[in-house]
Design a protein around this motif. Structure first.
Motif, PDB file in Angstrom:
ATOM      1  N   THR A  98     -45.576  -8.260  -1.645  1.00  0.00           N
ATOM      2  CA  THR A  98     -46.816  -8.291  -2.434  1.00  0.00           C
ATOM      3  C   THR A  98     -47.019  -7.047  -3.281  1.00  0.00           C
ATOM      4  O   THR A  98     -47.840  -7.067  -4.199  1.00  0.00           O
ATOM      5  N   LEU A  99     -46.301  -5.984  -2.996  1.00  0.00           N
ATOM      6  CA  LEU A  99     -46.471  -4.743  -3.739  1.00  0.00           C
ATOM      7  C   LEU A  99     -45.405  -4.593  -4.813  1.00  0.00           C
ATOM      8  O   LEU A  99     -44.281  -5.085  -4.682  1.00  0.00           O
ATOM      9  N   GLU A 100     -45.732  -3.899  -5.880  1.00  0.00           N
ATOM     10  CA  GLU A 100     -44.774  -3.571  -6.931  1.00  0.00           C
ATOM     11  C   GLU A 100     -43.840  -2.465  -6.438  1.00  0.00           C
ATOM     12  O   GLU A 100     -44.202  -1.697  -5.529  1.00  0.00           O
ATOM     13  N   PRO A 101     -42.649  -2.351  -7.048  1.00  0.00           N
ATOM     14  CA  PRO A 101     -41.705  -1.320  -6.604  1.00  0.00           C
ATOM     15  C   PRO A 101     -42.304   0.077  -6.567  1.00  0.00           C
ATOM     16  O   PRO A 101     -42.073   0.827  -5.613  1.00  0.00           O
ATOM     17  N   HIS A 102     -43.106   0.429  -7.568  1.00  0.00           N
ATOM     18  CA  HIS A 102     -43.655   1.781  -7.586  1.00  0.00           C
ATOM     19  C   HIS A 102     -44.683   1.997  -6.476  1.00  0.00           C
ATOM     20  O   HIS A 102     -44.952   3.134  -6.080  1.00  0.00           O
ATOM     21  N   GLU A 103     -45.260   0.904  -5.959  1.00  0.00           N
ATOM     22  CA  GLU A 103     -46.204   1.029  -4.854  1.00  0.00           C
ATOM     23  C   GLU A 103     -45.489   1.166  -3.514  1.00  0.00           C
ATOM     24  O   GLU A 103     -46.040   1.740  -2.568  1.00  0.00           O
ATOM     25  N   LEU A 104     -44.265   0.649  -3.442  1.00  0.00           N
ATOM     26  CA  LEU A 104     -43.485   0.715  -2.203  1.00  0.00           C
ATOM     27  C   LEU A 104     -42.708   2.013  -2.062  1.00  0.00           C
ATOM     28  O   LEU A 104     -42.385   2.427  -0.953  1.00  0.00           O
ATOM     29  N   GLU A 105     -42.396   2.660  -3.172  1.00  0.00           N
ATOM     30  CA  GLU A 105     -41.421   3.737  -3.134  1.00  0.00           C
ATOM     31  C   GLU A 105     -42.030   5.102  -2.869  1.00  0.00           C
ATOM     32  O   GLU A 105     -43.153   5.399  -3.255  1.00  0.00           O
ATOM     33  N   ASP A 106     -41.244   5.919  -2.206  1.00  0.00           N
ATOM     34  CA  ASP A 106     -41.575   7.317  -1.985  1.00  0.00           C
ATOM     35  C   ASP A 106     -40.930   8.138  -3.101  1.00  0.00           C
ATOM     36  O   ASP A 106     -40.149   7.632  -3.907  1.00  0.00           O
ATOM     37  N   GLU A 107     -41.232   9.431  -3.136  1.00  0.00           N
ATOM     38  CA  GLU A 107     -40.642  10.299  -4.144  1.00  0.00           C
ATOM     39  C   GLU A 107     -39.356  10.942  -3.625  1.00  0.00           C
ATOM     40  O   GLU A 107     -39.016  12.067  -3.977  1.00  0.00           O
ATOM     41  N   PHE A 108     -38.665  10.206  -2.777  1.00  0.00           N
ATOM     42  CA  PHE A 108     -37.374  10.646  -2.229  1.00  0.00           C
ATOM     43  C   PHE A 108     -36.366   9.518  -2.440  1.00  0.00           C
ATOM     44  O   PHE A 108     -36.731   8.359  -2.634  1.00  0.00           O
ATOM     45  N   PHE A 109     -35.090   9.885  -2.330  1.00  0.00           N
ATOM     46  CA  PHE A 109     -34.026   8.935  -2.627  1.00  0.00           C
ATOM     47  C   PHE A 109     -33.090   8.749  -1.447  1.00  0.00           C
ATOM     48  O   PHE A 109     -32.848   9.677  -0.676  1.00  0.00           O
ATOM     49  N   MET A 110     -32.557   7.532  -1.364  1.00  0.00           N
ATOM     50  CA  MET A 110     -31.331   7.297  -0.613  1.00  0.00           C
ATOM     51  C   MET A 110     -30.183   7.630  -1.551  1.00  0.00           C
ATOM     52  O   MET A 110     -30.171   7.208  -2.703  1.00  0.00           O
ATOM     53  N   LEU A 111     -29.218   8.386  -1.064  1.00  0.00           N
ATOM     54  CA  LEU A 111     -28.025   8.707  -1.838  1.00  0.00           C
ATOM     55  C   LEU A 111     -26.813   8.148  -1.115  1.00  0.00           C
ATOM     56  O   LEU A 111     -26.573   8.471   0.044  1.00  0.00           O
ATOM     57  N   ARG A 112     -26.038   7.340  -1.827  1.00  0.00           N
ATOM     58  CA  ARG A 112     -24.861   6.692  -1.240  1.00  0.00           C
ATOM     59  C   ARG A 112     -23.612   7.436  -1.704  1.00  0.00           C
ATOM     60  O   ARG A 112     -23.332   7.515  -2.906  1.00  0.00           O
ATOM     61  N   VAL A 113     -22.867   7.976  -0.752  1.00  0.00           N
ATOM     62  CA  VAL A 113     -21.608   8.645  -1.050  1.00  0.00           C
ATOM     63  C   VAL A 113     -20.505   7.600  -1.034  1.00  0.00           C
ATOM     64  O   VAL A 113     -20.293   6.917  -0.027  1.00  0.00           O
ATOM     65  N   ARG A 114     -19.813   7.493  -2.139  1.00  0.00           N
ATOM     66  CA  ARG A 114     -18.770   6.475  -2.294  1.00  0.00           C
ATOM     67  C   ARG A 114     -17.481   6.965  -1.644  1.00  0.00           C
ATOM     68  O   ARG A 114     -16.968   8.035  -1.986  1.00  0.00           O
ATOM     69  N   ILE A 115     -16.926   6.156  -0.718  1.00  0.00           N
ATOM     70  CA  ILE A 115     -15.704   6.547  -0.007  1.00  0.00           C
ATOM     71  C   ILE A 115     -14.717   5.385  -0.100  1.00  0.00           C
ATOM     72  O   ILE A 115     -14.621   4.543   0.795  1.00  0.00           O
ATOM     73  N   ASP A 116     -13.989   5.298  -1.203  1.00  0.00           N
ATOM     74  CA  ASP A 116     -13.061   4.186  -1.405  1.00  0.00           C
ATOM     75  C   ASP A 116     -11.962   4.197  -0.343  1.00  0.00           C
ATOM     76  O   ASP A 116     -11.321   5.218  -0.099  1.00  0.00           O
ATOM     77  N   GLY A 117     -11.769   3.038   0.279  1.00  0.00           N
ATOM     78  CA  GLY A 117     -10.793   2.940   1.352  1.00  0.00           C
ATOM     79  C   GLY A 117     -11.208   3.632   2.625  1.00  0.00           C
ATOM     80  O   GLY A 117     -10.452   3.658   3.604  1.00  0.00           O
ATOM     81  N   GLY A 118     -12.415   4.216   2.641  1.00  0.00           N
ATOM     82  CA  GLY A 118     -12.909   4.895   3.835  1.00  0.00           C
ATOM     83  C   GLY A 118     -12.183   6.178   4.170  1.00  0.00           C
ATOM     84  O   GLY A 118     -12.337   6.703   5.280  1.00  0.00           O
ATOM     85  N   GLN A 119     -11.419   6.743   3.246  1.00  0.00           N
ATOM     86  CA  GLN A 119     -10.550   7.873   3.557  1.00  0.00           C
ATOM     87  C   GLN A 119     -11.283   9.205   3.381  1.00  0.00           C
ATOM     88  O   GLN A 119     -11.780   9.509   2.299  1.00  0.00           O
ATOM     89  N   LEU A 120     -11.322   9.977   4.446  1.00  0.00           N
ATOM     90  CA  LEU A 120     -12.012  11.259   4.463  1.00  0.00           C
ATOM     91  C   LEU A 120     -11.144  12.336   5.097  1.00  0.00           C
ATOM     92  O   LEU A 120     -10.311  12.049   5.963  1.00  0.00           O
TER      93      LEU A 120
END
Length: 575
Positions: A98-120
């Motif tokens: 029922t809420l718009e995206p700006h009403e749901l969101e915080d001023e923080f981010f999820m950051l996704r680190v890309r790991i192709d093939g899972g190799q670290l």
């Protein structure tokens, strides 16, 4: 990522807008309908691509803070760099829709680190751990797409985070958005004693040539890839847009069986074989051809019809292969055999021999939840046991490589102290969970906490039972199936449910799903039982009840699995 202008940063020539197809609305297929945008997403993607927002993040938004971010960049282009706003705390699941995206969101981010093939490497692991501790309030989640996700990230800190990640060869480029997402690869690529072929060169070539390529940075929607050379077929290839599965051709040697068009979400569809054999040196070019088909022919008018699976459903495998060969490769692919039935468990949990005489050790955190401090300690433990390599997996697990035999038990003990079990209970081993309402704006129900509590409870309740195999329990906070609910023994889809006349957070139940495995001849989606709902705090009660019924009724002499039993059982038995 830096790529030469002559190598890959070529924008495809766009055809002039063409008249709509006879008898219906255009679907936004560039090669059929022209490139005139048919919705707001397509408009802003043509006005300015997602890759270009990095410069504004570094030069403007990091200095000006959250309030300075243009709304279209915030809710659109940021995704091309692995950034999503996270959910504001305290908003219950009943308000998600029922809420718009700006009403749901915080001023923080999820950051996704890309790991192709899972190799670290342990060096890279320490950098991620440091970012988690300094900028992400110690958060770190292993995803079922071999990424690591951090939370509580401020836009002011993103340039420094990028500097640290890229300094050790990691990136967030196209970790989200309408682009080629992270490439799933066998977690034991190049090291398993029973491997058919090492897919690492193919994964590396695709990422080098095409990730960050402007010509592929405006796809109809996300595009997922999987490549494996292991006989366990450990990359859930049936639910990816394009997948390459190792197979031995009787005349051409070892190469790959080509699959296209798989995806789950609210309209699940398993991928189909094209019947084509792909030689190792052709994988990147074939991948590029399939991706370009999606770009040029994929549906763009409606976002909920913009995955490759819908195009495959219209065309069929034969036409898809013909278009790939005629329009994009310029030559036919040889026919090839289907890959054989998978061998072994594809999660690689436990201790296993490598081809060089050393061992790899697969471990299970609870539902992928880990932390920055734990990742730092993990790097110390790995190095103390003579290794510097590890892998993430498509099952929210970790695999430690290159361990000498005399150090295996010491490593297993040290990992266990970190909450990473190489010999977990079968319920812990089989349970995964998506991000849930804690951080996700789409979620209706919490997942990680409820799933963790259920695992710990069930380990006690089922301790005396002889389970024949891991029970795949997948917990999802909404209908979008990030936790692959339709392909689990027990899949739980988050929604508000009515229990004893009261509306509470809970889950709809899917039973008997699964992908091809050593225990299953064919992949298949789970069944739903009308009216079967489980309260969020009642997961353990339900799982204990249905697993106990399974153990009492299964045909043990025939090796009947939970999924097989769930599909033949009466609805009463599944309640």
């Amino acid at each position: 990522m830096t790529l030469s202008d002559t190598e890959t940063r070529r924008t495809p020539a766009r055809s002039a807008a063409r008249p709509p197809r006879p008898g219906g609305k255009p679907n936004g297929q560039w090669k059929v309908d022209g490139t005139e945008p048919l919705n707001g997403n397509e408009e802003w993607k043509q006005q300015g691509g997602g890759l270009e927002v990095r410069q504004r993040i570094e030069s403007t938004y990091a200095a000006g803070g959250f309030a300075s971010i243009d709304p279209t960049d915030l809710h659109g282009r940021f995704r091309w760099w692995g950034l999503y706003t996270q959910r504001k705390p305290g908003i219950d699941g009943g308000r998600t829709a029922t809420l718009e995206p700006h009403e749901l969101e915080d001023e923080f981010f999820m950051l996704r680190v890309r790991i192709d093939g899972g190799q670290l490497t342990t060096e890279q692991l320490r950098v991620i751990a440091g970012i988690s501790q300094e900028f992400g309030r110690d958060t770190a989640d292993l995803t079922d797409r071999q990424n690591i996700q951090l939370h509580w990230i401020r836009v002011e800190d993103v340039p420094e985070i990028w500097r640290r990640l890229e300094g050790v060869g990691l990136q967030t480029t196209e970790a989200c958005g309408d682009v080629p997402r992270v490439i799933l690869g066998s977690p034991v690529a190049g090291i398993a004693a029973d491997e058919l072929i090492d897919p690492t060169p193919a994964i590396d070539e695709i990422t080098r040539r095409f990730i960050g390529d402007e010509s592929l940075a405006n796809l109809p929607r996300k595009f997922k890839t999987a490549i494996t050379g292991h006989p366990s077929q450990d990359v859930v290839h049936e639910i990816n847009d394009v997948a390459f599965v190792a197979v031995e051709h009787p005349e051409l040697g070892v190469g790959y069986d080509l699959w296209v068009g798989g995806a789950l979400s609210t309209t699940p569809r398993l991928a189909e074989r094209l019947g084509a054999f792909v030689a190792p040196h052709e994988v990147a070019d074939v991948w590029h051809g399939v991706t370009q088909i999606f770009r040029d022919y994929g549906y763009r008018r409606l976002r909920n019809k913009a995955r490759l699976k819908f195009l495959l459903a219209e065309w069929g495998a034969e036409k898809f292969r013909q278009v790939l060969e005629d329009e994009y490769l310029g030559h036919p692919l040889p026919d090839g055999p289907a890959a054989p039935k998978p061998l072994g468990q594809g999660d690689h949990v436990g201790v296993h021999p490598q081809k060089d005489g050393r061992f790899y050790v697969g471990v299970t955190p609870i539902v992928g939840r880990i932390s920055g401090p734990t990742l730092a300690k993990l790097a110390d433990v790995i190095e103390a046991h003579g290794s510097s390599r590890l892998r993430t997996t498509p099952h929210q697990k970790l695999v430690i490589l290159d361990i000498e035999e005399h150090r295996v038990e010491s490593l297993v003990a040290a990992l266990d102290e970190l909450g990473l079990s190489a010999r977990p209970s079968l319920i812990r081993r089989g349970t995964i969970a998506c991000t849930g309402i804690e951080f996700c704006k789409l979620a209706i129900v919490e997942t990680k906490a409820y799933a963790t509590a259920a695992v710990l409870d069930l380990e006690e309740r089922l301790a005396g039972f002889d389970l024949p195999h891991p029970i795949a329990l997948h917990v999802n906070g909404c209908p979008n199936s990030c936790a692959r609910i339709q392909t689990a023994d027990i899949g739980l889809k988050g929604q508000l449910v009515t229990i004893d006349g009261e509306q509470v957070p809970g889950y709809q139940v899917h039973l008997g799903g699964g992908l091809a495995s050593a225990d299953r001849e064919e992949p298949g989606l789970g069944r739903t039982v009308r009216g079967l709902k489980v309260a969020a705090d009642g997961i353990a009660d339900y799982v204990e009840r249905v697993v106990t019924r399974f153990l009492a009724e299964r045909d043990a002499s025939a090796g009947e699995t939970f999924a097989q039993w769930a599909h033949r059982a009466d609805e009463e038995a599944l309640q």
